[in-house]
Design a protein around this motif. Structure first.
Motif, mmCIF file in Angstrom:
data_model
loop_
_atom_site.group_PDB
_atom_site.id
_atom_site.type_symbol
_atom_site.label_atom_id
_atom_site.label_comp_id
_atom_site.label_asym_id
_atom_site.label_seq_id
_atom_site.Cartn_x
_atom_site.Cartn_y
_atom_site.Cartn_z
ATOM 1 N N TRP A 49 53.967 78.692 -5.882
ATOM 2 C CA TRP A 49 54.044 78.117 -7.229
ATOM 3 C C TRP A 49 55.501 77.901 -7.643
ATOM 4 C CZ3 TRP A 49 50.415 75.953 -10.166
ATOM 5 C CH2 TRP A 49 49.093 76.167 -9.811
ATOM 6 N N ALA A 50 56.385 78.825 -7.274
ATOM 7 C CA ALA A 50 57.802 78.675 -7.609
ATOM 8 C C ALA A 50 58.390 77.437 -6.935
ATOM 9 C CB ALA A 50 58.572 79.929 -7.209
ATOM 10 N N ALA A 51 58.026 77.209 -5.677
ATOM 11 C CA ALA A 51 58.523 76.039 -4.954
ATOM 12 C C ALA A 51 58.006 74.749 -5.593
ATOM 13 C CB ALA A 51 58.115 76.106 -3.492
ATOM 14 N N LEU A 52 56.715 74.723 -5.902
ATOM 15 C CA LEU A 52 56.135 73.522 -6.520
ATOM 16 C C LEU A 52 56.734 73.258 -7.901
ATOM 17 C CD1 LEU A 52 52.390 74.052 -5.531
ATOM 18 C CD2 LEU A 52 54.013 72.414 -4.544
ATOM 19 N N THR A 53 56.936 74.325 -8.650
ATOM 20 C CA THR A 53 57.499 74.176 -9.993
ATOM 21 C C THR A 53 58.930 73.666 -9.926
ATOM 22 O OG1 THR A 53 56.104 76.030 -10.687
ATOM 23 C CG2 THR A 53 57.823 75.369 -12.188
ATOM 24 N N SER A 54 59.691 74.109 -8.929
ATOM 25 C CA SER A 54 61.070 73.631 -8.779
ATOM 26 C C SER A 54 61.123 72.119 -8.573
ATOM 27 C CB SER A 54 61.748 74.325 -7.593
ATOM 28 O OG SER A 54 61.961 75.664 -7.882
ATOM 29 N N ALA A 55 60.198 71.608 -7.781
ATOM 30 C CA ALA A 55 60.144 70.155 -7.572
ATOM 31 C C ALA A 55 59.826 69.445 -8.888
ATOM 32 C CB ALA A 55 59.090 69.818 -6.520
ATOM 33 N N GLY A 56 58.898 69.999 -9.644
ATOM 34 C CA GLY A 56 58.557 69.411 -10.945
ATOM 35 C C GLY A 56 59.728 69.436 -11.911
ATOM 36 N N ILE A 57 60.488 70.530 -11.904
ATOM 37 C CA ILE A 57 61.665 70.631 -12.780
ATOM 38 C C ILE A 57 62.663 69.529 -12.443
ATOM 39 C CG2 ILE A 57 63.691 72.039 -13.320
ATOM 40 C CD1 ILE A 57 61.813 74.522 -12.903
ATOM 41 N N THR A 58 62.902 69.335 -11.171
ATOM 42 C CA THR A 58 63.841 68.299 -10.740
ATOM 43 C C THR A 58 63.409 66.931 -11.247
ATOM 44 O OG1 THR A 58 64.375 69.577 -8.766
ATOM 45 C CG2 THR A 58 64.916 67.225 -8.732
ATOM 46 N N LEU A 59 62.146 66.600 -11.052
ATOM 47 C CA LEU A 59 61.647 65.288 -11.478
ATOM 48 C C LEU A 59 61.662 65.131 -12.996
ATOM 49 C CD1 LEU A 59 58.645 64.941 -9.011
ATOM 50 C CD2 LEU A 59 60.870 63.782 -8.895
ATOM 51 N N SER A 60 61.341 66.201 -13.722
ATOM 52 C CA SER A 60 61.266 66.089 -15.176
ATOM 53 C C SER A 60 62.640 66.002 -15.825
ATOM 54 C CB SER A 60 60.489 67.274 -15.761
ATOM 55 O OG SER A 60 61.204 68.478 -15.605
ATOM 56 N N GLN A 61 63.682 66.426 -15.134
ATOM 57 C CA GLN A 61 65.024 66.393 -15.716
ATOM 58 C C GLN A 61 65.695 65.029 -15.641
ATOM 59 O OE1 GLN A 61 67.026 69.678 -13.775
ATOM 60 N NE2 GLN A 61 66.685 70.969 -15.556
ATOM 61 N N VAL A 62 65.221 64.151 -14.791
ATOM 62 C CA VAL A 62 65.871 62.848 -14.626
ATOM 63 C C VAL A 62 65.954 62.070 -15.945
ATOM 64 C CG1 VAL A 62 65.735 60.607 -13.464
ATOM 65 C CG2 VAL A 62 65.379 62.711 -12.162
ATOM 66 N N PRO A 63 64.842 61.884 -16.681
ATOM 67 C CA PRO A 63 64.962 61.150 -17.952
ATOM 68 C C PRO A 63 65.832 61.870 -18.982
ATOM 69 C CG PRO A 63 62.659 61.262 -17.268
ATOM 70 C CD PRO A 63 63.441 62.168 -16.368
#
Length: 101
Positions: A37-51
């Motif tokens: 879950w930590a690995a998956l969440t890290s990917a989501g954090i990266t994508l959500s920070q772009v905008p």
């Protein structure tokens, strides 16, 4: 033109919500040693920070600051509320999050 401004505010607000939601969720995953879950969440954090990064890099208006703040506040509260419930769906209830019944 006004539709573009409203759309930009919605994107910034949602992106801020997603970033903060995922950061709080990530913190809980790390505390409870949920590696996948930590690995998956890290990917989501990266994508959500772009905008958010793109929005903040340009001139930030008061309405953009409000959208970012509202998104962040709702993100932290909902993440705190939902983390144990979501982990319960995929684990053994509260024990999946390190909580005692």
């Amino acid at each position: 033109m006004e539709n573009t401004v409203i759309g930009d505010l919605l994107v910034l607000g949602f992106s801020s919500f997603a970033t903060v939601f995922l950061l709080v969720f990530q913190q809980q995953n790390v505390i409870h040693k949920k590696y996948l879950w930590a690995a998956l969440t890290s990917a989501g954090i990266t994508l959500s920070q772009v905008p958010v990064i793109r929005g903040v890099a340009s001139s930030t208006s008061p309405s953009e600051i409000v959208a970012l703040t509202i998104g962040g506040v709702t993100g932290v509260l909902l993440s705190m509320f939902l983390h144990s419930r979501i982990m319960g769906w995929f684990g053994r209830g509260k024990e999946a999050c390190g909580e005692r019944r």
